[in-house]
Design an enzyme around this catalytic site. Structure first.
Site, PDB file in Angstrom:
ATOM      1  N   ASP A   1       0.833  -1.196   0.000  1.00 37.00           N
ATOM      2  CA  ASP A   1       0.000   0.000   0.000  1.00 37.00           C
ATOM      3  C   ASP A   1       0.871   1.250   0.000  1.00 37.00           C
ATOM      4  OD1 ASP A   1      -2.243  -1.590   0.092  1.00 37.00           O
ATOM      5  OD2 ASP A   1      -2.577  -1.327   2.239  1.00 37.00           O
ATOM      6  N   LYS A   2       0.297   2.340  -0.450  1.00 36.06           N
ATOM      7  CA  LYS A   2       1.020   3.608  -0.537  1.00 36.06           C
ATOM      8  C   LYS A   2       1.736   3.954   0.767  1.00 36.06           C
ATOM      9  CE  LYS A   2       0.194   8.590  -0.975  1.00 36.06           C
ATOM     10  NZ  LYS A   2      -0.819   9.651  -1.197  1.00 36.06           N
TER      11      LYS A   2
END
Length: 252
Positions: free
Chosen positions: A60-61
């Site tokens: 995830d970011k």
């Protein structure tokens, strides 16, 4: 345009794979609105090969840490097979609100999409895909717990949902936890280590990434006193928290 020296963040390099310490705040793919992303920067990591490496999986970011890349088609096929059968061991660190009653345990909770329109947003579901996460407490104090998490399966948002649905959401999670969408702490989830048996007749490749600086204050409260990985300031400004006196955590 953001420019990050990825070569300085390499944890491992050989003829087949690279392992990168991905900074929090950098998505691995471009979003609908474009913007900086890791895939657009991978040409830095060709090291003489005709094509840049490719991602073998994703983070995830706002999840930092170990990210595996295949340098050409053959290792990418092997990595895809390893991930499909759970052959890559992944270890994460998380700081959670509250914490489990036990120091060691297994979260066995099937997962499904919350809606077809938002395929990345997940929910617990008895008829969902099997999802299992091993956990171990590394430290407790001040209403927080430092957890080691080892996913046995690789479902979307598995660790974030498993922790939140078990009653101890990850600090900084605005989707499954209590963090606000803007102005809160950055997600305290870090891909700490990987073990990759890329060649069957050789020892597996291992790598370990220091936790990011935005997790430093809370980890220090819980007993961690090791190295920290700096996050490029153009991605995330580290959040400062107070450091009350608490019981020190367990050592690995």
């Amino acid at each position: 345009m953001i420019s990050i020296d990825l070569t300085a963040r390499l944890l491992h390099r050989d003829a087949l794979i690279l392992i990168l310490d991905k900074p929090a705040g950098l998505p691995v793919h471009a979003g609908p609105k474009g913007g900086a992303n890791l895939t657009a920067m991978l040409d830095q990591l060709r090291f003489g090969l005709p094509k840049p490496p490719e991602l073998a999986h994703r983070l995830d970011k706002d999840t930092s840490g170990c990210l595996i890349l295949g340098r050409h088609a053959r290792p990418l096929r092997t990595l895809n097979e390893l991930f499909a059968k759970g052959g890559v061991e992944k270890t994460y660190w998380a700081v959670v609100e509250g914490g489990p009653a036990e120091d060691v345990g297994l979260i066995d909770m099937p997962i499904a999409r919350r809606s077809p329109e938002r395929g990345w947003w997940m929910k617990p579901a008895e008829d969902g895909l099997p999802a299992q996460t091993d956990f171990r407490v590394l430290g407790r104090g001040d209403g927080l717990t430092w957890l080691e998490l080892k996913p046995r399966t690789g479902r979307t948002h598995q660790l974030r949902l498993h922790c939140a649905a078990s009653g101890f959401p990850i600090v900084g999670d605005p989707i499954y936890g209590s963090a606000p969408r803007e102005g809160g702490p950055v997600l305290h989830l870090h891909a700490r280590a990987v073990t990759v048996p890329i060649l069957p007749k050789k020892p597996p490749v291992t790598a370990e990434a220091p936790p990011p600086d935005h997790m430093q204050a809370r980890l220090a409260m819980l007993g961690y006193d090791g190295p920290i990985s700096p996050t490029p300031p153009e991605l995330i400004r580290p959040v400062v928290v107070e450091q009350p006196t608490v019981r020190r955590g367990l050592r690995k």
